[in-house]
Design a protein around this motif. Sequence first.
Motif, PDB file in Angstrom:
ATOM      1  N   PRO A 127       0.787  -1.244   0.000  1.00  0.00           N
ATOM      2  CA  PRO A 127       0.000   0.000   0.000  1.00  0.00           C
ATOM      3  C   PRO A 127       0.816   1.290   0.000  1.00  0.00           C
ATOM      4  CG  PRO A 127      -0.140  -1.100   2.131  1.00  0.00           C
ATOM      5  CD  PRO A 127       0.548  -2.051   1.199  1.00  0.00           C
ATOM      6  N   ILE A 128       1.835   1.402   0.876  1.00  0.00           N
ATOM      7  CA  ILE A 128       2.515   2.695   1.041  1.00  0.00           C
ATOM      8  C   ILE A 128       4.029   2.531   1.148  1.00  0.00           C
ATOM      9  CG2 ILE A 128       2.727   4.792   2.445  1.00  0.00           C
ATOM     10  CD1 ILE A 128      -0.033   4.160   3.623  1.00  0.00           C
ATOM     11  N   ALA A 129       4.757   3.327   0.371  1.00  0.00           N
ATOM     12  CA  ALA A 129       6.202   3.497   0.562  1.00  0.00           C
ATOM     13  C   ALA A 129       6.397   4.807   1.316  1.00  0.00           C
ATOM     14  CB  ALA A 129       6.918   3.556  -0.779  1.00  0.00           C
ATOM     15  N   TRP A 130       7.390   4.833   2.203  1.00  0.00           N
ATOM     16  CA  TRP A 130       7.680   6.031   2.996  1.00  0.00           C
ATOM     17  C   TRP A 130       8.990   6.636   2.521  1.00  0.00           C
ATOM     18  CZ3 TRP A 130       3.737   7.307   6.174  1.00  0.00           C
ATOM     19  CH2 TRP A 130       2.822   6.290   6.477  1.00  0.00           C
ATOM     20  N   VAL A 131       8.954   7.918   2.180  1.00  0.00           N
ATOM     21  CA  VAL A 131      10.132   8.590   1.618  1.00  0.00           C
ATOM     22  C   VAL A 131      10.503   9.783   2.495  1.00  0.00           C
ATOM     23  CG1 VAL A 131      11.062   9.814  -0.395  1.00  0.00           C
ATOM     24  CG2 VAL A 131       9.495   7.874  -0.719  1.00  0.00           C
TER      25      VAL A 131
ATOM     26  N   GLU B  88       6.130  -1.519  -7.217  1.00  0.00           N
ATOM     27  CA  GLU B  88       5.938  -2.322  -6.009  1.00  0.00           C
ATOM     28  C   GLU B  88       4.880  -1.779  -5.065  1.00  0.00           C
ATOM     29  OE1 GLU B  88       8.736  -4.132  -2.390  1.00  0.00           O
ATOM     30  OE2 GLU B  88       9.632  -2.930  -3.987  1.00  0.00           O
ATOM     31  N   TYR B  89       4.574  -0.455  -5.172  1.00  0.00           N
ATOM     32  CA  TYR B  89       3.669   0.182  -4.226  1.00  0.00           C
ATOM     33  C   TYR B  89       2.512   0.888  -4.937  1.00  0.00           C
ATOM     34  CZ  TYR B  89       7.503  -0.416  -0.859  1.00  0.00           C
ATOM     35  OH  TYR B  89       8.485  -0.942  -0.056  1.00  0.00           O
ATOM     36  N   GLU B  90       1.412   1.012  -4.196  1.00  0.00           N
ATOM     37  CA  GLU B  90       0.264   1.750  -4.717  1.00  0.00           C
ATOM     38  C   GLU B  90       0.512   3.252  -4.689  1.00  0.00           C
ATOM     39  OE1 GLU B  90      -3.119   0.562  -2.436  1.00  0.00           O
ATOM     40  OE2 GLU B  90      -3.024  -1.533  -3.087  1.00  0.00           O
ATOM     41  N   CYS B  91       1.241   3.710  -3.678  1.00  0.00           N
ATOM     42  CA  CYS B  91       1.542   5.134  -3.549  1.00  0.00           C
ATOM     43  C   CYS B  91       2.684   5.322  -2.559  1.00  0.00           C
ATOM     44  CB  CYS B  91       0.311   5.916  -3.069  1.00  0.00           C
ATOM     45  SG  CYS B  91      -0.175   5.522  -1.364  1.00  0.00           S
ATOM     46  N   ALA B  92       3.081   6.575  -2.385  1.00  0.00           N
ATOM     47  CA  ALA B  92       4.117   6.910  -1.391  1.00  0.00           C
ATOM     48  C   ALA B  92       3.676   8.123  -0.592  1.00  0.00           C
ATOM     49  CB  ALA B  92       5.451   7.199  -2.073  1.00  0.00           C
TER      50      ALA B  92
ATOM     51  N   GLY C 149       4.252  10.117 -12.832  1.00  0.00           N
ATOM     52  CA  GLY C 149       2.833   9.820 -12.705  1.00  0.00           C
ATOM     53  C   GLY C 149       2.498   8.965 -11.496  1.00  0.00           C
ATOM     54  N   PHE C 150       3.508   8.702 -10.650  1.00  0.00           N
ATOM     55  CA  PHE C 150       3.286   7.909  -9.439  1.00  0.00           C
ATOM     56  C   PHE C 150       2.591   8.787  -8.396  1.00  0.00           C
ATOM     57  CE2 PHE C 150       5.388   5.950  -5.497  1.00  0.00           C
ATOM     58  CZ  PHE C 150       4.507   4.877  -5.459  1.00  0.00           C
ATOM     59  N   LYS C 151       1.641   8.199  -7.681  1.00  0.00           N
ATOM     60  CA  LYS C 151       0.895   8.953  -6.679  1.00  0.00           C
ATOM     61  C   LYS C 151       1.743   9.127  -5.423  1.00  0.00           C
ATOM     62  CE  LYS C 151      -3.490   8.137  -6.223  1.00  0.00           C
ATOM     63  NZ  LYS C 151      -4.773   7.471  -5.832  1.00  0.00           N
ATOM     64  N   VAL C 152       2.151  10.364  -5.180  1.00  0.00           N
ATOM     65  CA  VAL C 152       2.969  10.687  -4.010  1.00  0.00           C
ATOM     66  C   VAL C 152       2.277  11.791  -3.220  1.00  0.00           C
ATOM     67  CG1 VAL C 152       5.187  11.551  -3.173  1.00  0.00           C
ATOM     68  CG2 VAL C 152       5.111  10.068  -5.185  1.00  0.00           C
ATOM     69  N   PHE C 153       2.033  11.529  -1.954  1.00  0.00           N
ATOM     70  CA  PHE C 153       1.490  12.544  -1.065  1.00  0.00           C
ATOM     71  C   PHE C 153       2.667  13.192  -0.344  1.00  0.00           C
ATOM     72  CE2 PHE C 153      -1.769   9.239  -1.454  1.00  0.00           C
ATOM     73  CZ  PHE C 153      -2.853   9.996  -1.887  1.00  0.00           C
ATOM     74  N   ALA C 154       3.014  14.421  -0.763  1.00  0.00           N
ATOM     75  CA  ALA C 154       4.178  15.113  -0.200  1.00  0.00           C
ATOM     76  C   ALA C 154       3.745  15.974   0.981  1.00  0.00           C
ATOM     77  CB  ALA C 154       4.855  15.962  -1.264  1.00  0.00           C
ATOM     78  N   VAL C 155       4.404  15.789   2.106  1.00  0.00           N
ATOM     79  CA  VAL C 155       4.070  16.518   3.332  1.00  0.00           C
ATOM     80  C   VAL C 155       5.231  17.434   3.704  1.00  0.00           C
ATOM     81  CG1 VAL C 155       3.515  16.303   5.784  1.00  0.00           C
ATOM     82  CG2 VAL C 155       2.615  14.616   4.145  1.00  0.00           C
TER      83      VAL C 155
END
Length: 284
Positions: free
Chosen positions: A4-8, A81-85, A109-115
């Motif tokens: 589900p989630i990769a952490w960057v 490998e992941y749905e998003c990051a 085009g990868f879904k990344v939620f940037a905080v």
Amino acid sequence: MKKPIAWVMDTTGYVTEEFKAHPDVYIVPLNIHFGTEEFIDGVDLSNSQLYERIKKATEFPKTSQPAAGKFAELYEKLQEEYECAIAVHASAKLSGTIASSTAGAEMTGFKVFAVDSLALSYGLSGLIERGMTLAAGGMAAEDIAAQLELETKNFRNYILIGNLSQLYKGGRMSGAQYYLGSLLKVKPIVQISAEGELVPIDKVRSHKKAVQYLIDHAKADHEKYGIDTFQLMHGNVHAEAESFKQEILKFNPRAQVQIGDLSSSLAVHAGEGTIALMWRRPVK
């Protein structure tokens, strides 16, 4: 089936041993420049090597964020490998890393939620840990990112500058301020504000009083909010950080105090001997 989630995160944060070993955490290093020489933070320049170079350098070192292409390379691999990051980065007021990360995501085009952590050091890393806890509880990635953005306001930090000459060399204080500060043995205390800016908040006339200043603020939040977990980030002064920890344990014997190295982004400006005391207020 994809995870589900990769952490960057980037190396302005405190990179714990747990993060290094975690299969779903990906760390993108910043670059450190000494004149024409360039080093990859944490890869070919350790913290101890950084301080030694600073002592000998005739030119003030600088840091630069990873290029958008570096993030694009990472996100290209992660989307297989992941749905998003969820990517948590240094304050945009202090580094352009989050902009590079966002641009890299757009390239792939990868879904990344940037905080935007609105912080450095453990202020960034703590959000990753919090996000993992929320994910383990079943919260969706989009909701986790929104919650982390809310929780950036909970972060408290007090930074005792260890080396005035570093602030002077980096252009963060004038020659007159440096001269008077050195003459009067002034200990500047700075803070990363709620807006993510590095701002001066006080000047104390002795190291002992400066230490007490930080301890008093930690004690006040312990008494008001029940804070039991603190982080002590230091600039190559582990013994002093351990001594600092004992002062915290005097007013809160049950406290959990994590000790670690300052990130390079703070180290090149604050210098050797800096101590940063950090914690998070409770989630509302």
